[in-house]
Write an enzyme that holds these catalytic residues in place. Structure first.
Site, mmCIF file in Angstrom:
data_model
loop_
_atom_site.group_PDB
_atom_site.id
_atom_site.type_symbol
_atom_site.label_atom_id
_atom_site.label_comp_id
_atom_site.label_asym_id
_atom_site.label_seq_id
_atom_site.Cartn_x
_atom_site.Cartn_y
_atom_site.Cartn_z
ATOM 1 N N GLU A 87 0.840 -1.195 0.000
ATOM 2 C CA GLU A 87 0.000 0.000 0.000
ATOM 3 C C GLU A 87 0.873 1.243 0.000
ATOM 4 O O GLU A 87 1.981 1.246 0.538
ATOM 5 C CB GLU A 87 -0.918 -0.005 1.230
ATOM 6 N N CYS A 101 3.573 8.668 0.931
ATOM 7 C CA CYS A 101 4.114 7.736 1.915
ATOM 8 C C CYS A 101 4.373 6.416 1.190
ATOM 9 O O CYS A 101 3.443 5.835 0.618
ATOM 10 C CB CYS A 101 3.089 7.568 3.035
ATOM 11 N N CYS A 108 6.604 -6.860 7.219
ATOM 12 C CA CYS A 108 7.672 -6.309 8.058
ATOM 13 C C CYS A 108 8.039 -7.353 9.095
ATOM 14 O O CYS A 108 7.165 -8.050 9.618
ATOM 15 C CB CYS A 108 7.180 -5.034 8.747
ATOM 16 N N CYS A 112 6.124 -4.829 15.600
ATOM 17 C CA CYS A 112 5.683 -3.883 16.635
ATOM 18 C C CYS A 112 4.228 -4.209 16.966
ATOM 19 O O CYS A 112 3.402 -4.401 16.073
ATOM 20 C CB CYS A 112 5.800 -2.437 16.149
ATOM 21 N N CYS A 115 1.197 -2.099 15.503
ATOM 22 C CA CYS A 115 1.212 -1.774 14.071
ATOM 23 C C CYS A 115 0.583 -2.920 13.264
ATOM 24 O O CYS A 115 0.931 -4.089 13.462
ATOM 25 C CB CYS A 115 2.647 -1.541 13.631
ATOM 26 N N CYS A 348 -0.868 6.005 9.704
ATOM 27 C CA CYS A 348 0.326 5.287 10.146
ATOM 28 C C CYS A 348 -0.039 4.013 10.882
ATOM 29 O O CYS A 348 -0.885 4.031 11.778
ATOM 30 C CB CYS A 348 1.120 6.148 11.130
HETATM 31 N N1 SAH Z 1 9.369 0.698 10.197
HETATM 32 C C1 SAH Z 1 9.416 2.145 10.228
HETATM 33 C C2 SAH Z 1 8.293 2.795 9.451
HETATM 34 C C3 SAH Z 1 6.959 2.400 10.022
HETATM 35 S S1 SAH Z 1 5.538 3.382 9.965
HETATM 36 C C4 SAH Z 1 9.387 2.607 11.657
HETATM 37 O O1 SAH Z 1 9.214 1.793 12.560
HETATM 38 O O2 SAH Z 1 9.582 3.793 11.905
HETATM 39 C C5 SAH Z 1 5.861 4.978 10.474
HETATM 40 C C6 SAH Z 1 5.463 5.339 11.901
HETATM 41 O O3 SAH Z 1 4.128 4.958 12.237
HETATM 42 C C7 SAH Z 1 6.366 4.660 12.903
HETATM 43 O O4 SAH Z 1 6.779 5.597 13.851
HETATM 44 C C8 SAH Z 1 5.440 3.655 13.513
HETATM 45 O O5 SAH Z 1 5.862 3.253 14.778
HETATM 46 C C9 SAH Z 1 4.137 4.402 13.530
HETATM 47 N N2 SAH Z 1 2.976 3.551 13.782
HETATM 48 C C10 SAH Z 1 2.879 2.212 13.641
HETATM 49 N N3 SAH Z 1 1.654 1.778 14.001
HETATM 50 C C11 SAH Z 1 0.961 2.864 14.380
HETATM 51 C C12 SAH Z 1 -0.369 3.065 14.851
HETATM 52 N N4 SAH Z 1 -1.201 2.050 14.963
HETATM 53 N N5 SAH Z 1 -0.764 4.318 15.135
HETATM 54 C C13 SAH Z 1 0.091 5.369 14.977
HETATM 55 N N6 SAH Z 1 1.357 5.245 14.527
HETATM 56 C C14 SAH Z 1 1.792 4.004 14.245
#
Ligand code: SAH
Length: 360
Positions: A87, A101, A108, A112, A115, A348
Site C-alpha cells: 500500500e 508515503c 515487516c 511492533c 502496528c 500510520c
Molecule cells: N518501520 C518504520 C516505518 C513504520 S511506519 C518505523 O518503525 O519507523 C511509520 C510510523 O508509524 C512509525 O513511527 C510507527 O511506529 C508508527 N505507527 C505504527 N503503528 C501505528 C499506529 N497504529 N498508530 C500510529 N502510529 C503508528
C-alpha cells in the site's frame, strides 16, 4: 529475493550502451507527460522495442484506490512483481502540495505490537524501482486528476505537485538498506524533491543507523526514529525488536550523529505513538524528558494512535494534552502529528493488505 532492478535489466540487455542511454530512459520515466517507452522520441527504435518488451513502464500496478471523506488522503493497493501487494498513501500537506508515503517491504519483520503491518510477517524487500514507482504512480494519478473538470466544466485548480516523500509505509526501510538508498538517489536525481523533503522512518535498527553514519553515499535526508518509549521495559513490551541497553546505545548513536552532522540537528526526529496507560503516564513523560535532555533536546513528534485491532487504546485527550504540556514545560521541543486518512485505513500503522477490503 527481490527481482532485478531496471538498471540491472538495462545493463544486461544493452551491455555496450553509453551511460547516457539509461539516464535518458530513467528521465523519461519520471517525466509525467510521457506514458510509454514509445514516447521517448530521441531513443533508437530498436532499443525502444526491446525496452517495451522487457521492462514494464511502471513496476506497480493499481489494484484499488481509496479516497478519504475529506478528499485530502488517498490510499492505493498496488501489485508488484510476483503478485505481491503493498500500500502507498498520498496526503495533502500543510503547503497545499502532496506528500507520498511509500512502502519499502512487503510486510515487516519488526512485529511492533501496535502496528497492523507488524502482524503480517515479512515477505520480501521492494526493489528501488518498486519504491520510486509508488511516487510515479501518484504523479500520474495527480496529473490525471488535474485534467478532470468540476461540475461547472472548469478544471480543478488544485496543486498537483508532490513536494515530500516519507518512508513510513509498510516495512522497515533500514532493513532494506541498499534498495532504499538507491531509491533515495533516484528520487533526488530525477525529481525536484529535495533532501530535506524526504524522511526515512526507522524502528531504530542500530547496526544500520551506525552504517549510514559512515556511509558517504547515504544522502542527507531527514531521519525519524520510532522511539515510542524512553523506558526500556515499556519499549521492549511494545516493540519486540528492542532490548536491554537499546536506549543507551541510541543516545550514543544520536551523539555521534550530531557530532558528525551538527547542521542536520533539526533533521532528526523521535516518533512517539501515544497509547493509553501504556506509555502516556507521568512516569513515561519524565523518562522522555530525561531522554530528550540526553540527546541534546532533539525533536519529539507525538503521534495519535490509529486503531489497528490491537489490545491498545489511544490516549485520552486529557492525558495526551497533559503529557505534551509536561514535556513543553520542561523545555522539550514537541510537535503533534495530524492524523489523516484513518477512515480508509491509510493512517500510520494501519497499512495491511486485507483480502476482504479489496473488491476485484
Ligand atoms: N518501520 C518504520 C516505518 C513504520 S511506519 C518505523 O518503525 O519507523 C511509520 C510510523 O508509524 C512509525 O513511527 C510507527 O511506529 C508508527 N505507527 C505504527 N503503528 C501505528 C499506529 N497504529 N498508530 C500510529 N502510529 C503508528
Amino acid at each position: 529475493m527481490s527481482p532485478l532492478s531496471r538498471k540491472e535489466k538495462f545493463d544486461t540487455l544493452f551491455p555496450r550502451a553509453p551511460a547516457f542511454r539509461f539516464r535518458q530512459f530513467e528521465e523519461a520515466l519520471f517525466d509525467v507527460v510521457l506514458k510509454s517507452v514509445s514516447d521517448i522520441s530521441n531513443m533508437p527504435l530498436a532499443m525502444r522495442e526491446t525496452l517495451a518488451e522487457e521492462i514494464p513502464w511502471l513496476s506497480v500496478q493499481e489494484v484499488r484506490v481509496f479516497e478519504s471523506v475529506k478528499k485530502d488522503t488517498f490510499k492505493a493497493v498496488v501489485e508488484i512483481g510476483g503478485g505481491k501487494r503493498v500500500e502507498t498513501v498520498l496526503m495533502r500537506n500543510a503547503r497545499k502540495q502532496w506528500t507520498v508515503c511509500v512502502s519499502s517491504q512487503v510486510g515487516c519483520a519488526m512485529a511492533c505490537t501496535f502496528c497492523a503491518t507488524g502482524t503480517m510477517g515479512f515477505t520480501r524487500n521492494l526493489t528501488s524501482d518498486e519504491i520510486v514507482d509508488q511516487v510515479r504512480f501518484w504523479m500520474y494519478f495527480l496529473e490525471k486528476k488535474s485534467t478532470l473538470k468540476n461540475p461547472n466544466g472548469e478544471p480543478y485548480s488544485e496543486e498537483s505537485r508532490i513536494s515530500n516523500v516519507v518512508f513510513m509505509g509498510m516495512g522497515e526501510p533500514l532493513a532494506n538498506y541498499d534498495n532504499v538508498k538507491e531509491a533515495l538517489h533516484l528520487l533526488l536525481t530525477y525529481t525536484d524533491i529535495g533532501m530535506t523533503r524526504i524522511t526515512v522512518s526507522t524502528v531504530g535498527l542500530l547496526p544500520m543507523l551506525k552504517k549510514l553514519l559512515d556511509d558517504s553515499s547515504w544522502p542527507a535526508v531527514r531521519l525519524a526514529v520510532s522511539l515510542h518509549s524512553a523506558d526500556g521495559d515499556t519499549r521492549k513490551q511494545m516493540m519486540p525488536s528492542s532490548y536491554d541497553g537499546f536506549l543507551d546505545s541510541l543516545v550514543e548513536w544520536t551523539e555521534a550523529y550530531f557530532r558528525k552532522f551538527e547542521s542536520r540537528r533539526r533533521h532528526l526526529t523521535f516518533e512517539y505513538v501515544m497509547l493509553s496507560q501504556v506509555n502516556d503516564t507521568q512516569m513515561h513523560a519524565e523518562a522522555l524528558i530525561r531522554f530528550a535532555g540526553r540527546v541534546g533536546n532533539a525533536r519529539i513528534n507525538l503521534i495519535p494512535y490509529n486503531f489497528t485491532g490491537s489490545v491498545y487504546r489511544d490516549s485520552l485527550p486529557g492525558d495526551f494534552d497533559r503529557f505534551q504540556k509536561q514535556l513543553e514545560d520542561a523545555g522539550v521541543v514537541v510537535t503533534r502529528r495530524k492524523t489523516m486518512g484513518d477512515d480508509i485505513s491509510a493512517a500510520c500503522g494501519q497499512l495491511i493488505v486485507e483480502k476482504d477490503s479489496i473488491s476485484l
